[in-house]
Design a protein around this motif. Sequence first.
Motif, short mmCIF file in Angstrom:
data_model
loop_
_atom_site.label_atom_id
_atom_site.label_comp_id
_atom_site.label_asym_id
_atom_site.label_seq_id
_atom_site.Cartn_x
_atom_site.Cartn_y
_atom_site.Cartn_z
N PHE A 103 0.85 -1.19 0.00
CA PHE A 103 0.00 0.00 0.00
C PHE A 103 0.88 1.23 0.00
CE2 PHE A 103 0.44 -1.31 4.45
CZ PHE A 103 0.85 -0.15 5.05
N PHE A 104 0.25 2.38 -0.16
CA PHE A 104 1.03 3.61 -0.29
C PHE A 104 1.67 4.01 1.05
CE2 PHE A 104 -2.27 3.91 -3.60
CZ PHE A 104 -1.43 3.93 -4.71
N GLY A 105 2.93 4.34 1.02
CA GLY A 105 3.61 4.80 2.23
C GLY A 105 3.80 3.70 3.25
N ARG A 106 3.98 2.45 2.78
CA ARG A 106 4.08 1.33 3.69
C ARG A 106 5.25 1.46 4.66
NH1 ARG A 106 4.73 -4.78 1.51
NH2 ARG A 106 6.80 -4.04 0.97
N GLY A 107 6.39 1.90 4.14
CA GLY A 107 7.58 2.00 4.99
C GLY A 107 7.35 2.90 6.19
N ILE A 108 6.75 4.08 5.92
CA ILE A 108 6.54 5.04 7.01
C ILE A 108 5.49 4.53 7.99
CG2 ILE A 108 5.95 7.44 7.54
CD1 ILE A 108 7.48 8.24 5.29
N ALA A 109 4.40 3.95 7.43
CA ALA A 109 3.34 3.45 8.31
C ALA A 109 3.90 2.37 9.24
CB ALA A 109 2.19 2.89 7.47
N MET B 1 -11.61 3.12 -12.35
CA MET B 1 -10.49 2.62 -11.54
C MET B 1 -10.51 1.09 -11.54
SD MET B 1 -9.25 4.41 -8.03
CE MET B 1 -10.89 4.68 -7.51
N ASN B 2 -9.37 0.48 -11.77
CA ASN B 2 -9.38 -0.99 -11.77
C ASN B 2 -9.34 -1.53 -10.34
OD1 ASN B 2 -6.65 -1.39 -10.84
ND2 ASN B 2 -5.97 -0.67 -12.85
N PRO B 3 -9.80 -2.80 -10.19
CA PRO B 3 -9.98 -3.35 -8.84
C PRO B 3 -8.69 -3.37 -8.01
CG PRO B 3 -10.45 -4.99 -10.56
CD PRO B 3 -10.28 -3.70 -11.24
N THR B 4 -7.52 -3.58 -8.64
CA THR B 4 -6.29 -3.64 -7.84
C THR B 4 -6.02 -2.30 -7.18
OG1 THR B 4 -5.47 -4.09 -10.06
CG2 THR B 4 -4.48 -5.33 -8.24
N THR B 5 -6.24 -1.21 -7.95
CA THR B 5 -5.99 0.10 -7.36
C THR B 5 -6.96 0.38 -6.23
OG1 THR B 5 -5.67 0.69 -9.67
CG2 THR B 5 -5.35 2.44 -8.05
N THR B 6 -8.23 0.01 -6.42
CA THR B 6 -9.22 0.21 -5.36
C THR B 6 -8.79 -0.53 -4.11
OG1 THR B 6 -10.79 0.03 -7.16
CG2 THR B 6 -11.70 0.29 -4.94
N LYS B 7 -8.35 -1.79 -4.32
CA LYS B 7 -7.94 -2.60 -3.19
C LYS B 7 -6.77 -1.93 -2.48
CE LYS B 7 -6.15 -7.07 -2.00
NZ LYS B 7 -5.09 -7.94 -2.50
N LYS B 8 -5.83 -1.43 -3.29
CA LYS B 8 -4.64 -0.81 -2.70
C LYS B 8 -5.03 0.44 -1.91
CE LYS B 8 0.07 0.32 -4.06
NZ LYS B 8 1.01 0.55 -5.15
N LEU B 9 -5.98 1.21 -2.46
CA LEU B 9 -6.41 2.42 -1.76
C LEU B 9 -7.08 2.07 -0.44
CD1 LEU B 9 -7.77 4.86 -4.48
CD2 LEU B 9 -5.87 5.20 -2.89
N LEU B 10 -7.94 1.05 -0.46
CA LEU B 10 -8.61 0.64 0.77
C LEU B 10 -7.60 0.16 1.82
CD1 LEU B 10 -11.82 -1.21 -0.49
CD2 LEU B 10 -11.67 0.92 0.82
N LEU B 11 -6.63 -0.63 1.36
CA LEU B 11 -5.59 -1.12 2.26
C LEU B 11 -4.81 0.05 2.86
CD1 LEU B 11 -4.04 -4.22 0.47
CD2 LEU B 11 -5.05 -4.15 2.75
N THR B 12 -4.49 1.03 2.00
CA THR B 12 -3.76 2.20 2.46
C THR B 12 -4.54 2.90 3.56
OG1 THR B 12 -2.95 2.48 0.21
CG2 THR B 12 -2.63 4.33 1.71
N LEU B 13 -5.83 3.06 3.32
CA LEU B 13 -6.68 3.75 4.29
C LEU B 13 -6.70 3.01 5.63
CD1 LEU B 13 -8.05 6.28 3.26
CD2 LEU B 13 -10.23 5.05 3.30
N LEU B 14 -6.91 1.70 5.54
CA LEU B 14 -7.01 0.89 6.75
C LEU B 14 -5.69 0.89 7.51
CD1 LEU B 14 -8.67 -1.11 8.45
CD2 LEU B 14 -7.80 -2.94 6.98
N ALA B 15 -4.60 0.60 6.80
CA ALA B 15 -3.30 0.48 7.47
C ALA B 15 -2.88 1.82 8.07
CB ALA B 15 -2.25 -0.02 6.48
N TRP B 16 -3.06 2.89 7.32
CA TRP B 16 -2.69 4.21 7.84
C TRP B 16 -3.57 4.62 9.01
CZ3 TRP B 16 1.21 7.59 7.74
CH2 TRP B 16 2.24 7.34 6.83
N GLY B 17 -4.85 4.25 8.93
CA GLY B 17 -5.74 4.54 10.04
C GLY B 17 -5.22 3.91 11.32
N ILE B 18 -4.85 2.63 11.24
CA ILE B 18 -4.34 1.93 12.42
C ILE B 18 -3.01 2.54 12.86
CG2 ILE B 18 -3.41 -0.27 13.22
CD1 ILE B 18 -5.61 -1.60 11.49
#
Lengths: 295, 272
Positions: A103-109, B1-18
């Motif tokens: 995912f984006f910014g994985r390293g920093i997260a 938007m293709n499904p992989t990008t959507t998945k990546k965006l959702l993952l980014t949101l979840l992981a960064w949220g945590i």
Amino acid sequence: MRERTSGRTVGGFRNLFLQGPAVTLLLLWMLVPLGMTIWFSFQRYNLMMPSVSGFAGWENYYYLVTDPALWTAMGNTLLLVGSVLAISVIGGTLLAVLFQQEFFGRGIARLLVIAPFFVMPTVSALIWQNMMMHPVYGVFAWLSKLLGLPVIDWFSAMPLISIIIIVAWHWMPFALLILLTAIQSLDDDQVEAARMDGAGPLAIFWFITLPHLKRAISVVIMIEMIFLLTVFAEIFVTTSGGPGLASTNLAYFIYIRALLDFDVGAASAGGVIAIILANIVAIFLVRTVAKNLET
Amino acid sequence: MNPTTTKKLLLTLLAWGIAVIVFFPIFWMVVTGFKTEVQAIAPPTLIFDPTLAGYNTVIERADYLKFALNSIVIAFGSTLLALLVAIPAAYSMAFLPTKRTRGTLLWMLSTKMLPPVGVLMPIYLLSRDLGLLDTRTGLIIIYMLMNLPIVVWMLYTFFKDVPKDILEAGRMDGARTFQEVVYLLLPLTLPGIASTGLLAVILSWNEAFWSLNLTTSDAAPLTTFIASFSSPEGLFWAKLSAASTLAIAPILIFGWMTQKQMVRGLTFGAVK
């Protein structure tokens, strides 16, 4: 040939000379305090009452096990160790899977999420107590008010749970750090093959990822257990074991007997109990590590 | 938007949220350090005039520097001593292994299992009788012994990775053990030794059982100093936050730098 034999004897002396200091120091560090603790635990020895002395037999142990405070402390210790282990191992495993994804910014997260492990316990205890859980000025109180929920005075309403939160905040990142490293050695081909065969993400997690992490998880459990059995600073700084005995664990109980009551005998008997408990866990850890050393 | 990008965006949101939630208390501490005492207890906000007042008061207090210096001297002193004792031991275990090596290593690991609270009384009384209570020397010795098993273990795993041929070649040239270690082994394994040292520094810096029980003022490191803020009359959050930020910043950076090797050390090589 001659050279090899002589090399071996010289090697023996060299080993003695090279390892001697480390082995001697650790031997002293282990045997002297251990011997003294066991010796004291059978003595009548109170720093405040120098006139009372002599062999006590099992008196200190008897006094200790008939003290209801010990059992409260044991119960709290179990609750603390159990809850923090559950939170950190389950949370750590799930987060390891999440932070392994791209995912984006994985390293920093990743850096942010493991950071709490490097915060010294007295600092984390005070941040949580004052800035997060304070009933008037804390962030939690502010959030509760914002959402129209009743404000909780964490440390007087649920002292042990508050301690559990603080300690888990410290150790969950540790579990994550170890498991994230372990998960990286997972074979991608195997996962890919399973996916080809129609395995869903849940099945992959359950049948491939989890078995792969088994040893790392058991190492995390054992190491955390050894540290969690003797959590001290967090309690010392925030609740001092109270209110009453509500957040007194075994370590804090011994500390009260030792440095507040100056009862060396009783504190040492408590110490022996703590050592026995820790060693039950330790035997399993040493076994796991030993297995790994052979390969 | 293709499904992989959507998945990546959702993952980014979840992981960064945590990540943000987990990191929030540290972030909040750093921010509070830049507030005034009045702002620090006002309703939480990110909009305020940052001030260095908190940091200035902390640094200007002469005793803060004393505590910081104690932490530095104790952490680095105990680490250097531990390395000094551990390097020869790890060298002989890695390059001159015998039947007993494995047993010695495991025994060293088992000394880590003695819970500090179990030996509180003897160590306290010994320190008192030897005049080591509230001295840097006392804590340096204890931390050195506390970290010695981990340091030996980590060095052993790093030394074992060194190809034996290189040392053999040196030995042919007539290098003595001492020269072999200093001129061949140490330069080769410097990164490993450095990360071992950093781990020992981190563990000593953050240790809070012995420092709270054995020091009061003269030799008190930052862990003890920060704990003194817990008294009700000491509730100055901006100052507490500034002092805490300064106390954890170097260790956080060390920890981030060495996380890979730390896993090896903390799990005694069981997870690499």
